[in-house]
Scaffold this motif. Structure first.
Motif, mmCIF file in Angstrom:
data_model
loop_
_atom_site.group_PDB
_atom_site.id
_atom_site.type_symbol
_atom_site.label_atom_id
_atom_site.label_comp_id
_atom_site.label_asym_id
_atom_site.label_seq_id
_atom_site.Cartn_x
_atom_site.Cartn_y
_atom_site.Cartn_z
ATOM 1 N N ARG A 17 -4.576 45.692 35.500
ATOM 2 C CA ARG A 17 -3.194 46.038 35.135
ATOM 3 C C ARG A 17 -2.927 47.530 35.357
ATOM 4 O O ARG A 17 -1.888 47.912 35.886
ATOM 5 C CB ARG A 17 -2.924 45.655 33.688
ATOM 6 N N GLU A 18 -3.879 48.376 34.944
ATOM 7 C CA GLU A 18 -3.705 49.826 35.106
ATOM 8 C C GLU A 18 -3.613 50.211 36.583
ATOM 9 O O GLU A 18 -2.853 51.115 36.950
ATOM 10 C CB GLU A 18 -4.869 50.577 34.456
ATOM 11 N N GLU A 20 -2.461 48.367 38.856
ATOM 12 C CA GLU A 20 -1.329 47.603 39.389
ATOM 13 C C GLU A 20 -1.783 46.613 40.465
ATOM 14 O O GLU A 20 -1.135 46.440 41.495
ATOM 15 C CB GLU A 20 -0.240 48.538 39.922
ATOM 16 N N TYR A 21 -2.936 45.961 40.216
ATOM 17 C CA TYR A 21 -3.429 44.919 41.119
ATOM 18 C C TYR A 21 -2.810 43.572 40.780
ATOM 19 O O TYR A 21 -2.576 42.766 41.660
ATOM 20 C CB TYR A 21 -4.945 44.806 41.035
ATOM 21 N N THR A 23 -0.478 41.221 37.440
ATOM 22 C CA THR A 23 0.179 41.134 36.143
ATOM 23 C C THR A 23 0.235 39.664 35.770
ATOM 24 O O THR A 23 -0.111 38.798 36.577
ATOM 25 C CB THR A 23 1.586 41.772 36.172
ATOM 26 N N MET A 36 -0.001 41.733 42.704
ATOM 27 C CA MET A 36 0.983 42.738 43.087
ATOM 28 C C MET A 36 0.589 43.343 44.442
ATOM 29 O O MET A 36 -0.503 43.070 44.949
ATOM 30 C CB MET A 36 1.080 43.778 41.980
ATOM 31 N N LYS A 38 -0.543 46.189 45.614
ATOM 32 C CA LYS A 38 -1.840 46.878 45.721
ATOM 33 C C LYS A 38 -2.995 45.880 45.673
ATOM 34 O O LYS A 38 -3.979 46.019 46.401
ATOM 35 C CB LYS A 38 -2.003 47.903 44.602
#
Length: 69
Positions: A17-18, A20-21, A23, A36, A38
């Motif tokens: 999550r940090e 941004e791979y 959610t 996501m 990335k």
């Protein structure tokens, strides 16, 4: 106690999550991550690397159904 704290730093849910791979959303379900941009790039890069290594070693590509009995 220190081992547990270290493990929490490496938690894949937190890191994913940090970075941004991925959610999750309640509508889809907590066990089904939404990849996501990335994360999709990381997956694509790894897939291409695996394909290159397999080809270099003489493996043949096959495809199977995503769902079966």
């Amino acid at each position: 106690m220190a081992e547990q704290a270290e493990a929490l730093k490496r938690d894949h849910n937190k890191l994913g999550r940090e970075l941004e791979y991925f959610t999750t959303v309640d509508v889809v379900g907590q066990g089904l991550p939404i990849i996501m941009p990335k994360g999709a790039r990381v997956i694509q890069t790894l897939q291409r690397w695996v394909e290159d290594v397999e080809q270099a070693r003489g493996c043949q590509l096959t495809k199977t159904p995503l769902m079966a009995k």
